[in-house]
Design an enzyme around this catalytic site. Structure first.
Site, mmCIF file in Angstrom:
data_model
loop_
_atom_site.group_PDB
_atom_site.id
_atom_site.type_symbol
_atom_site.label_atom_id
_atom_site.label_comp_id
_atom_site.label_asym_id
_atom_site.label_seq_id
_atom_site.Cartn_x
_atom_site.Cartn_y
_atom_site.Cartn_z
ATOM 1 N N GLU A 51 32.357 2.346 -10.830
ATOM 2 C CA GLU A 51 32.620 0.906 -10.893
ATOM 3 C C GLU A 51 33.019 0.408 -9.504
ATOM 4 O OE1 GLU A 51 35.590 -2.100 -13.404
ATOM 5 O OE2 GLU A 51 36.161 -0.001 -13.066
ATOM 6 N N LYS A 91 30.677 -6.866 -17.530
ATOM 7 C CA LYS A 91 31.772 -6.213 -18.238
ATOM 8 C C LYS A 91 32.394 -7.161 -19.267
ATOM 9 C CE LYS A 91 36.095 -3.750 -17.091
ATOM 10 N NZ LYS A 91 36.972 -3.376 -15.940
ATOM 11 N N CYS A 129 34.073 0.869 -17.505
ATOM 12 C CA CYS A 129 35.480 1.249 -17.487
ATOM 13 C C CYS A 129 36.222 0.915 -18.791
ATOM 14 C CB CYS A 129 36.153 0.608 -16.277
ATOM 15 S SG CYS A 129 37.694 1.445 -15.785
#
Length: 255
Positions: A39, A107, A141
């Site tokens: 990331e 995300k 993540c």
């Protein structure tokens, strides 16, 4: 399908230096079909200067990814901070193809605890990309902690998680990656950084896990490195057919 997981240190905000540091790592394992980076691989997570002036760095990062994808004739996957067409900042996972075209996933689960929601807006699309006959669900993540959003609908073969996941929560990282692989009967590719920033230390734990929950490739903890593995799609399909767990899954809709 040969996958390369690339684990590296990310000095904060020094994006040109970080991209240069990746060149020799990629060259250690030529011939992969895909290289997966952590990331925010070129800036670090929520680093100083990460938000301000993000447009120019994002442009250079995408150029670098396109060049590397063409050079290696492979997909390059990693997230960058990028403004969308409305000027809203996204933590955007880029799936770059060798021809310079790319797919992306924004995300969805922003990390409120670290203040990510102050500067970013969440994505609202679930994204699956097919490459080399394999279907990949794209995740970033903190998404790892929310299994409903990543639950298999029979539409993917592997999940990619790119992360800046700190050392103090490393047990959670390892446990949840295995859980996602087992519960969805899929490969899981988890790529995390090493090094440190102003807030955290990172030791990596980058792995590829098969549908049985077994680790089939990994990078050494605390070190920069690259590891490769072949995904055996025939074996995966045989396992799913022999032990059809997903046929008994609950029905639900998300988004």
């Amino acid at each position: 399908m040969k996958i390369a997981i690339v684990q590296h240190d990310i000095p904060s905000s020094n994006f040109f230096n970080n991209m240069d540091r990746l060149d020799p790592l990629l060259n250690q394992q030529p011939g992969a079909d895909m290289y997966v980076l952590p990331e925010t691989f070129a800036t670090g997570f929520m680093a100083e200067g990460y938000v301000g002036g993000v447009g120019a760095p994002a442009h250079f990062m995408l150029q670098w990814m396109a060049y590397q994808a063409m050079l290696h004739n492979a997909a390059i996957v990693g997230s960058v901070a990028k403004k969308d067409t409305e000027g809203l900042l996204r933590n955007r996972l880029i799936f770059m193809h060798p021809d310079g075209k790319y797919d992306y996933y924004d995300k969805r689960h922003l990390f409120t605890y670290a203040g990510e929601t102050k500067d970013y807006v969440p994505g609202d699309r679930r994204v699956v990309v097919e490459w080399g006959g394999v279907r990949f669900l794209l995740q970033v993540c903190y998404d790892l902690r929310f299994p409903v959003f990543s639950r298999s609908r029979g539409d993917y073969d592997a999940i990619i998680y790119v992360a800046n996941w700190p050392e103090q929560r490393q047990d959670a990282w390892q446990t949840l990656l295995k859980a996602r692989a087992i519960e969805n009967q899929c490969y899981v590719i988890g790529v995390n950084r090493v090094g440190s920033d102003a807030a955290c230390k990172y030791i990596g734990g980058s792995v590829v896990i098969d549908a049985y929950g077994r680790t089939i490739a990994q990078c050494a903890d605390g070190e920069e490195g690259i590891a490769t593995v072949e995904l055996d799609m025939e074996q995966l399909q045989r396992f799913r057919k022999k032990f059809p767990v997903l046929d008994d899954a609950d029905e639900f809709n998300v988004l």
